[in-house]
Motif scaffolding. Structure first.
Motif, PDB file in Angstrom:
ATOM      1  N   ILE A  69      44.896  34.885  43.742  1.00  0.00           N
ATOM      2  CA  ILE A  69      43.900  33.978  44.355  1.00  0.00           C
ATOM      3  C   ILE A  69      44.425  34.653  46.401  1.00  0.00           C
ATOM      4  O   ILE A  69      45.159  35.134  46.376  1.00  0.00           O
ATOM      5  N   ILE A  93      41.106  36.541  42.522  1.00  0.00           N
ATOM      6  CA  ILE A  93      39.825  35.230  42.907  1.00  0.00           C
ATOM      7  C   ILE A  93      40.023  35.671  44.327  1.00  0.00           C
ATOM      8  O   ILE A  93      41.077  35.297  45.241  1.00  0.00           O
ATOM      9  N   ARG A 153      48.360  32.452  36.856  1.00  0.00           N
ATOM     10  CA  ARG A 153      48.709  32.951  38.346  1.00  0.00           C
ATOM     11  C   ARG A 153      49.045  33.970  37.922  1.00  0.00           C
ATOM     12  O   ARG A 153      50.054  33.696  37.449  1.00  0.00           O
TER      13      ARG A 153
END
Ligand code: SAH
Length: 567
Positions: free
Chosen positions: A166, A188, A180
């Motif tokens: 992220i 993202i 993750r």
């Protein structure tokens, strides 16, 4: 993402308790009940038509009945892939919550919220949701997904077992069970920057940019787009179009903001200082940096999504509405919408109470003040500050009520700021219409409406008009027939009418029509006494052709035929 309050729709009293529990979770939500079966906040006549109408308006739907019924009702609208509001079916007893439609409008989030309120588990079927506990493609208010196609591919890669990084601030993903890893191929990315061509990204734009224009009045949308792309900013990151307050009345600006899909806000600066940068400096209340240096568009980039209501002020709106005679079902839906959207409500105390209840965030300026012009000016002052003001009248606002006073205040003021307020006048069912409908159709042919009040016009004008109307054999609807301060006027008016109409003439009296204890009856002109009439009464004097009859000795109807001949 959809933040409008849902309509909670029920078919019978058995669902009311569950409906109220759901309602408590959503401020502003109303319970819609099938007329004749259950008393709720809003009555409807036919489920299918009602659901389709709400759906087409984009209202989130929580329907307390079998999922199959809801699906059949909405089905005719589904081939058209337009805006899809959340649609959920909930078991009447609150034991099941089934999200049906509106995956990208937050239906699963609503399902969780409702299930939580009812202490059950929602019937979520979306794989991404189930796996990650959130819909990655449905970021919260203030964020926009760059591309749905790209997003779907991204989610299916995740479901196939890939992990993601992220980049940027995505606080709503903190609790998501996303796989993750910092070295992941997929990312993202939360950024106002436009797509850089990378296929491995799910790009989400915070709506954190404000574009200001000064006097620019041609190709505004193109100039704004140009400024954005010159700075590498995505169009979807734009939250607000900001302009000088002097331009608040320009319809083109409204259209440009709609084209850009952003809020339109204004800021007051002296005309000589309406340069785009100056506007941004005056309107921005959150930390930001200024991007584009050159005229005619300046851009401010905030560090987080910008709430449009925190930038400058709105154009301001004044809706002058009629509540109808009293019964909520006789108020037009547009008036209901204006009340729901109001920040401020003004009017004579009794009517303001009739229009309620109001939310805690709505300011109510009920007043017994009889000075209509003063009230009208107050409404413009509030609207000119950017507020959404509703002025209420009973019946129709244009019939012996506030609409004319509001227009006169505007006409006389010459105030440019008042003139730029978005003004609308919404009609209502006037007392004469409401009374006539209950009696039958006494206004079926030519008629006139007269106010017998000599507060705002000389009595001899009233007499003169009465005489002419009576001589012309018009049906007459009398508003304000008597009051404590005007005790003799009605008798005098009836004397004049009796010079032209026979004692057999049909008269309809409607008292408190559409309100508790309301009553409509008909008598003859010969029987009519002023004691039968008070200030809450509508008096309809028939023409020579107005007549009454009863059906099988039962219900009585009054009507004036559609044709005319001299008698
Ligand atoms: N704007 C309103 C009229 C305001 S004048 C309308 O369009 O209906 C006020 C007068 O309207 C009253 O004196 C009475 O004559 C009539 N009136 C208003 N509401 C009424 C009701 N519910 N039943 C009967 N008469 C009513």
């Amino acid at each position: 993402m959809n933040s409008t309050a849902p309509a909670i729709v029920i078919l019978g009293a058995g669902a009311l308790e569950t409906a109220r529990r759901i309602q408590a979770r959503y401020p502003g939500a109303q319970v819609h009940g099938l007329a004749g079966r259950v008393e709720a906040d809003v009555a409807y006549g036919e489920l299918g038509a009602h659901l389709r109408e709400l759906y087409m308006r984009g209202t989130p739907l929580v329907v307390l009945c079998a999922a199959g019924i809801v699906i059949r009702c909405i089905a005719p609208l589904l081939s058209d892939k337009g805006a899809e509001p959340p649609v959920l079916a909930v078991a009447e007893d609150g034991s099941a919550v089934v999200p049906l439609l509106g995956g990208l409008a937050g239906v699963n989030r609503m399902a969780r919220e409702i299930a939580d309120a009812l202490s059950v588990a929602p019937a979520i079927t979306t794989s991404g949701e189930l796996r990650f506990g959130t819909c990655v493609l449905n970021p919260p208010d203030g964020y926009a997904l760059s591309s749905l196609t790209q997003g779907k591919r991204f989610v299916s890669d995740l479901l196939a077992g890939e992990s993601t990084r992220i980049e940027g601030e995505a606080p709503w993903l903190d609790d998501a069970q996303l796989p993750r890893s910092s070295g992941a191929r997929l990312a993202i990315r939360v950024t106002p920057q436009a797509w850089n061509g990378s296929a491995d990204e799910l790009l989400i734009h915070p709506r954190s940019v404000v574009a200001a224009i000064g006097g620019l009045d041609e190709n505004i949308a193109e100039h704004v787009q140009h400024a954005l792309s010159a700075n590498g900013i995505a169009s979807l990151a734009l939250a607000v179009l900001l302009a000088p307050i002097g331009r608040a009345g320009e319809v083109t600006l409204t259209a440009v903001a709609a084209t850009l899909g952003v809020a339109l806000r204004f800021v007051a600066t002296p005309a000589t200082e309406s340069k785009p940068h100056t506007l941004l400096a005056a309107a921005m209340r959150v930390p930001h940096e200024i991007l584009a240096g050159d005229l005619p568009v300046a851009l401010a980039l905030a560090h987080a999504p910008v709430d449009p209501s925190s930038v400058g002020q709105a154009r301001g709106r004044l809706s002058v509405i009629g509540l109808g005679p009293g019964d909520a079902r006789l108020m037009v839906p547009a008036a209901r919408d204006a009340l729901d959207a109001a920040t401020d409500v003004l009017g004579y105390e009794t009517y303001v109470t009739m229009a309620g209840p109001f939310r805690a965030d709505q300011r109510v300026h009920g007043t017994d003040n009889r000075e209509e012009m003063q009230r009208a000016r107050h409404a413009f002052e509030l609207a000119a500050q950017g507020r959404s003001v509703v002025m209420v009248s009973s019946g129709d606002p244009g019939v012996f009520a506030m609409a004319a006073a509001v227009l006169e205040a505007l006409h006389e003021s010459g105030n440019a700021r008042w003139a730029s307020v978005e003004l609308e006048i919404l009609p209502g069912v006037s007392a004469a219409m409401a009374t006539a409908a209950q009696a039958g159709a006494p206004l079926g042919h030519d008629f006139c409406m007269l106010s017998l009040s000599d507060n705002l016009k000389p009595w001899d004008v009233i007499e003169n008009r009465l005489r002419h109307a009576a001589a012309a054999d018009l049906v007459m609807a009398f508003y304000n027939p008597v009051s404590r301060a005007r005790p003799w006027q009605l008798d005098r008016a009836l004397d004049i009418v009796r010079e032209f109409r026979s004692p057999e003439t049909t008269v309809v009296l409607g008292r408190n029509v559409g309100r508790p204890g309301g009553q409509v009856r008909h008598i003859s002109l010969g029987e009519l006494r002023s004691e039968m009439v008070d200030m809450r009464t509508m008096v309809i004097i028939g023409s020579s052709l107005t007549r009454a009859f009863s059906v099988n000795g039962g219900e009585e109807w009054v009507y004036t035929p559609r044709w005319y001949r001299q008698v």
